[in-house]
Enzyme design. Structure first.
Site, PDB file in Angstrom:
ATOM      1  N   GLU B 209       0.856  -1.196   0.000  1.00 57.10           N
ATOM      2  CA  GLU B 209       0.000   0.000   0.000  1.00 57.10           C
ATOM      3  C   GLU B 209       0.881   1.231   0.000  1.00 57.10           C
ATOM      4  OE1 GLU B 209      -0.301   2.447   2.408  1.00 57.10           O
ATOM      5  OE2 GLU B 209      -2.096   3.470   1.687  1.00 57.10           O
ATOM      6  N   ASP B 232      -7.779   1.864   7.314  1.00 60.16           N
ATOM      7  CA  ASP B 232      -6.458   2.475   7.425  1.00 60.16           C
ATOM      8  C   ASP B 232      -6.454   3.408   8.630  1.00 60.16           C
ATOM      9  OD1 ASP B 232      -4.154   2.985   4.723  1.00 60.16           O
ATOM     10  OD2 ASP B 232      -3.787   3.306   6.859  1.00 60.16           O
TER      11      ASP B 232
END
Lengths: 348, 364
Positions: B209, B232
């Protein structure tokens, strides 16, 4: 290992009690006349067998650190430095805070939001987080004026390397403890474990006036900067001045910002080292000062030399030294004490 | 008995920077072993734990949960006289690197320290800027021959940052971005052991990511889920930064709203949080959320996506700080959301009350 104990102990300038306690315990069977004076210096006498000069040996017990100076309403702590700290090393560090050595961290803004401003954040703009969620809960955990120190674990690396906090100047303290545990010596040793060196050589001045030595040796952990220049052209012979190097023996000061070592005293140390086959090096950079800066001006003047264990990264969380340099420093000082005579202390 | 704090500690004390997720994949797989029915991977290495519907009538629809398991780090660039020069791996902050303890992952794991120049040797102009990554040196203390034997260019370096407890309530450490959310997924899977659900859950620990949302894209392409929720971390308020868009610690997960988020999923998450009285906050994000959600929304043939965030301080530092209760709340919110999904939830694109085919008829 006495250096491990001393390195782990917390004793920021002005609050050296924990270090003093360890040293007192370590030397009590080897000295007499243990005294703690009004500023906190620990002094002691190791009586010699002969009639040589009175030799003061000094090492400072205090380390640089931080002091809690206020609270934000969020519970974050404001703080200031005690002694010289480069503010650029502080973002994201782990600390031990206050009398209870609570875990704390120095906050640092997320890169996503802050990277457009690369200016250096001064200490006044940094904050310590000890997990308090309000000013009143922070007040209950630590009071204004309490100290904070780096959270560093002492480590042995490979065969020779030690890594830990406050080698400036617990390395000097450990050297002096080893000297006092040794002997007998022909000269009287006036041992001075001083306080508040990092904020202006304060303890040493008082200790020297009280002890009135004929000659003095100051023991330090000093700036080795024997690193490559990361941006150097591989073909460029110019190297960054290391000041001194690990593995080349104890470093003898020629001159620093606080004093000039008397030439005859420096020559005496070099000749002693050569005669006894003890490696040594000379410091090639001028930065900083030591307790010697005050000792040499005490009374009507005291010839003073500085013997240091080279340490990388002093005034930062974890310094690095080579045990062989430390051991050679102890041997050099012992040899010098054995050869000490009145001629050495006479100015030329 | 699931111990969230111990699980989080294991996750964040694993060393696996972006592109090198092997070690953390093993840890996550081990943690999810007893919670899912099977494992698959995409070809970049994202780990997918599949928990099949417990009470589907017919083929179950798929929900993808995505939390990234990679962390930011450093890499050995060169070795000079036994000292190590470095590159950054994704968004690690050079400004905080001096004086940090690190681990060099060579043939052995070597403790190192990032070099500092003592104040005595600094010139005034040195103090005016933080060193660039190229100016930094890692010192392991070992002699040059040892370093050359044990370390090679390309080896990884990560902060030596064990998880720390602050005042009993908060924890600090590295890689909370985004392993705190991996832990939230684990907490969700734990809750699901006690609940019925009619959708298949594809719990995904994505890779890379930090390098550009890479694993989210490939995993979503592989799974082809019907809906997805990304997890997140987000910014909690702290001194010295603009806190206009910050979300408070210990006030629960942050449910995002904006172009990256399908409003129907946002509504359903909000309804779930309110119904089950789970503390939560909202965050308005106009466009790119900067998370796996951005990649998943346009992966495959388009996937309705939502985003849940956990507020942390000091993001991208070795002292990221959060409240464990926010992870626990996030896990619970996800589990209840999944448990209440009807088999026909979101069976159209979700934009209009009329069906999508009405538009075609009108045109003709």
């Amino acid at each position: 290992m006495i250096l491990k104990e001393l390195s782990t102990a917390i004793g920021v300038s002005g609050e050296e009690q924990a270090v003093r306690k360890i040293i007192r315990e370590a030397i009590r069977d080897h000295v007499t006349d243990i005294e703690v004076d009004s500023i906190g210096n620990l002094t002691a006498l190791k009586k010699g067998t002969g009639n040589g000069p009175r030799v003061m040996i000094a090492a400072h017990m205090d380390e640089i650190g931080f002091m809690i100076s206020g609270y934000d309403s969020s519970g974050a702590l404001r703080f200031t430095n005690v002694g010289g700290v480069d503010a650029r090393i502080l973002p994201g560090l782990r600390l031990k805070v206050g009398k209870k050595a609570l875990p704390g961290i120095i906050q640092w803004g997320p890169i996503h939001k802050t990277y457009s401003d690369r200016s250096v954040k001064e200490i006044k703009d940094l904050r310590i987080d000890i997990g308090a969620t309000s000013k009143s809960s922070a007040e209950g955990m630590v009071k204004i004026g309490e100290r904070a120190t780096f959270d560093t674990t002492f480590m042995e690396i490979g065969e020779h390397i030690l890594r830990g906090k406050a080698f400036d100047d617990r390395a000097g303290c450990a050297t002096l403890v080893e000297i006092l545990r040794g002997g007998p010596y022909s000269v009287d040793i006036l041992a001075a474990f001083t306080v508040q060196e990092e904020i202006g050589l304060r303890g040493a001045r008082v200790a020297a006036e009280r002890l009135k030595p004929d000659v003095a040796f100051v023991l330090e952990g000093t700036t080795a900067h024997d690193l490559p220049d990361p941006n150097a052209d591989p073909d460029d012979p110019i190297q960054v001045n290391p000041a001194c190097k690990l593995g080349a023996g104890p470093a003898l000061t020629v001159m620093d910002r606080s004093m000039i070592v008397p030439p005859q005293l420096l020559r005496f140390l070099r000749e002693t080292a050569d005669a006894e086959n003890i490696p040594y090096q000379l410091k090639t950079a001028l930065g900083g000062g030591t307790d010697g800066g005050q000792i040499h001006l005490s009374g009507s003047g005291v010839p003073t030399a500085v013997i240091s264990t080279p340490c990388r990264y002093i005034h930062a969380p974890a310094a690095i030294l080579d045990k062989r340099d430390f051991d050679a420093g102890v041997r050099l000082l012992q040899a010098a004490l054995a050869r000490m005579n009145h001629a050495v202390v006479t100015p030329v | 008995m699931f111990d969230l704090k111990t699980h989080l500690k294991t996750l964040v004390e694993t060393h696996a920077p972006s592109g090198h997720e092997g070690p953390i994949r093993e840890v996550v797989q081990s943690a999810w072993e007893s919670l899912v029915d099977s494992f698959e991977q995409d070809r970049l290495g994202s780990l997918i734990g599949i928990k099949r519907a417990t009470n589907a009538n017919g083929p179950a629809r798929k929900i993808m949960l995505a939390a990234h398991m990679d962390e930011i780090g450093l890499m050995v660039r060169d070795i000079v006289d036994g000292f190590i020069l470095i590159h950054r791996v994704a968004g690690i902050d050079n400004r905080l690197m001096m004086a940090q303890p690190v681990l060099v992952h060579g043939r052995e794991t070597l403790p190192g320290i990032v070099a500092t120049t003592p104040p005595h040797l600094l010139k005034p102009e040195d103090r005016k800027k933080y060193p660039d990554m190229d100016d930094l040196i890692v010192d392991t203390g070992l002699p040059a021959e040892e370093v050359n034997r044990l370390v090679r260019i390309g080896d990884l370096i990560t902060p030596d940052a064990p998880m720390l407890t602050l005042n009993g309530q908060l924890v600090a450490g590295k890689a909370f971005d985004d392993r705190a959310c991996v832990a939230a997924v684990t907490a969700c899977l734990n809750e699901l052991q006690r609940l019925q659900h009619s959708w298949d859950v594809y719990a995904t620990a994505t890779v890379q990511e930090e390098s550009g949302l890479f694993g989210a894209r490939t995993a979503a392409n592989y799974i082809k889920p019907d809906i997805a929720i990304a997890l997140d971390v987000t910014f909690a308020p702290q001194a010295g930064v603009n806190n206009d868009d910050a979300s408070d610690i210990n006030e629960g997960p942050v449910i995002a709203l904006g172009a990256n988020i399908h409003p129907k999923l946002f509504d359903r998450l909000m309804d779930t949080a309110k119904k089950y009285e789970i503390k939560h906050q909202t965050e308005a994000m106009p466009a790119n959320t900067g998370t796996d959600a951005w990649a998943i929304q346009v992966a495959h043939e388009g996937i309705p996506t939502a985003l849940i965030s956990i507020p942390i301080r000091n993001m991208h530092s070795p002292v990221e700080t959060l409240d464990l209760r926010d992870i626990e709340r996030s896990g619970r919110l996800l589990a209840q959301f999944i448990a209440t999904l009807e088999p026909d939830f979101f069976s159209t694109s979700g934009w209009d009350e009329e069906s999508d085919t009405d538009a075609e008829e009108k045109e003709s």
